[in-house]
Write a protein that holds these residues in place. Sequence first.
Motif, short mmCIF file in Angstrom:
data_model
loop_
_atom_site.label_atom_id
_atom_site.label_comp_id
_atom_site.label_asym_id
_atom_site.label_seq_id
_atom_site.Cartn_x
_atom_site.Cartn_y
_atom_site.Cartn_z
N VAL A 28 -8.78 49.40 41.23
CA VAL A 28 -9.06 50.83 41.09
C VAL A 28 -10.04 51.01 39.94
CG1 VAL A 28 -8.07 53.12 40.69
CG2 VAL A 28 -6.75 51.39 41.95
N TRP A 29 -11.06 51.86 40.15
CA TRP A 29 -12.08 52.06 39.11
C TRP A 29 -12.51 53.52 39.09
CZ3 TRP A 29 -12.86 46.80 37.93
CH2 TRP A 29 -13.52 46.56 36.73
N GLY A 30 -12.93 53.99 37.92
CA GLY A 30 -13.58 55.29 37.81
C GLY A 30 -15.07 55.14 38.01
N HIS B 206 -7.13 61.45 36.90
CA HIS B 206 -6.57 61.91 38.18
C HIS B 206 -5.18 61.30 38.36
CE1 HIS B 206 -10.41 63.71 39.35
NE2 HIS B 206 -10.99 62.59 38.94
N PRO B 207 -4.20 61.73 37.57
CA PRO B 207 -2.88 61.08 37.60
C PRO B 207 -2.17 61.17 38.94
CG PRO B 207 -2.84 63.08 36.26
CD PRO B 207 -4.26 62.79 36.55
N PRO C 35 -14.09 59.11 42.27
CA PRO C 35 -15.18 59.94 41.74
C PRO C 35 -14.71 60.79 40.56
CG PRO C 35 -14.95 60.17 44.13
CD PRO C 35 -13.73 59.46 43.65
N ASP C 36 -15.66 61.19 39.73
CA ASP C 36 -15.37 62.06 38.59
C ASP C 36 -14.26 61.50 37.72
OD1 ASP C 36 -15.75 64.30 36.98
OD2 ASP C 36 -14.15 65.43 37.98
N GLU D 114 1.36 57.86 30.16
CA GLU D 114 2.27 59.00 30.25
C GLU D 114 1.93 59.97 31.39
OE1 GLU D 114 2.57 60.72 26.36
OE2 GLU D 114 4.17 59.34 25.76
N PRO D 115 0.65 60.19 31.74
CA PRO D 115 0.38 61.11 32.84
C PRO D 115 0.93 60.65 34.19
CG PRO D 115 -1.57 60.82 31.48
CD PRO D 115 -0.59 59.79 31.03
N VAL D 116 1.24 59.35 34.33
CA VAL D 116 1.71 58.85 35.65
C VAL D 116 3.13 58.32 35.62
CG1 VAL D 116 -0.64 58.32 36.39
CG2 VAL D 116 0.73 56.54 35.29
#
Length: 311
Positions: free
Chosen positions: A228-230, A267-268, A257-258, A42-44
């Motif tokens: 993509v990775w955190g 980080h949407p 990062p973070d 939902e954030p994206v």
Amino acid sequence: MTQEYDVQFVTIHGHRRAYVKTGSGPVVLLLHGLGCDHTTWEPVIESLSRRYTVIAPDLLGHGQSDKPRADYSVGGYANGMRDLITVLGIDKVTVIGHSFGGGVAMQFAYQFPERTERLMLVSSGGLGPEVTPAIRAITTPGFHEVMGVLTLPGLRHLGVAGLRALSELPLKATHDFDEVAAVFDSFKDPRSRHAIRHVVRAVVDWRGQIVTMSDRAYLTEEMPMWVVWGRDDRVIPVRHASNAAMMAPKARVEVIPDAGHFPHKDHPYRFSRIVHDFIRTTEPATYSRARFRSLLKSGAQERTLHAVDAV
């Protein structure tokens, strides 16, 4: 605060499947992770839907989709996604998979290259054996019974509140506990527990992940692929992003990062930009049976074999 979207339903093979469909333009298929549902995206969804048709299903056994006694293998899920987009009148998609959904996305691209324009993996399974002990525990005898006790009303409410409180602490180790709380809360439904147990047993044993793309990574040579990775992922280690780069040298890898195991939620806006850049700067894959046959005959190149040895 994220926007909620109307959930639609379609019955395929006798099982009701829930999904969100919004926006217009090239189609992006978003596949959630283990124990989650479409709401993880939902954030994206709103930002992506400004340029693309976004389809975010609840995988079978998850969310508002049915939870039958069924095939919960990654191949079965890939078939289900092929059938869903077919029913919706969609021929090709850019498929984006998070965590377990990444494994499904890889399998979808492998089984249906003619339906796949691009592949994006987000903190994905299938790139190495390591995985959090919490997921390995689901495969152990007695999980269903123990979780049934822990999710009784009083204990469940206490557990969910405690996990959410821990997620507010400035600690990397508890970064994703709000999502863990949502998964834990879903286990109050015995059907969900059964489904998740079947899913995990298909891809994980007591030593870790048993399903990998390493032996077929060379087939991505013809497929645009981003990973993509955190950086602070505690569920699947960020070094698996490097594994992906070794197995599929043409893939682009982006570490945020973070961010933890859910970089699209942490980080949407940045994640939406990454997706847009991916689609804007790459041409959709064009399936050629002759080329696919040639790749299968030649097998993995020497670089890929070295990468598999290194994983």
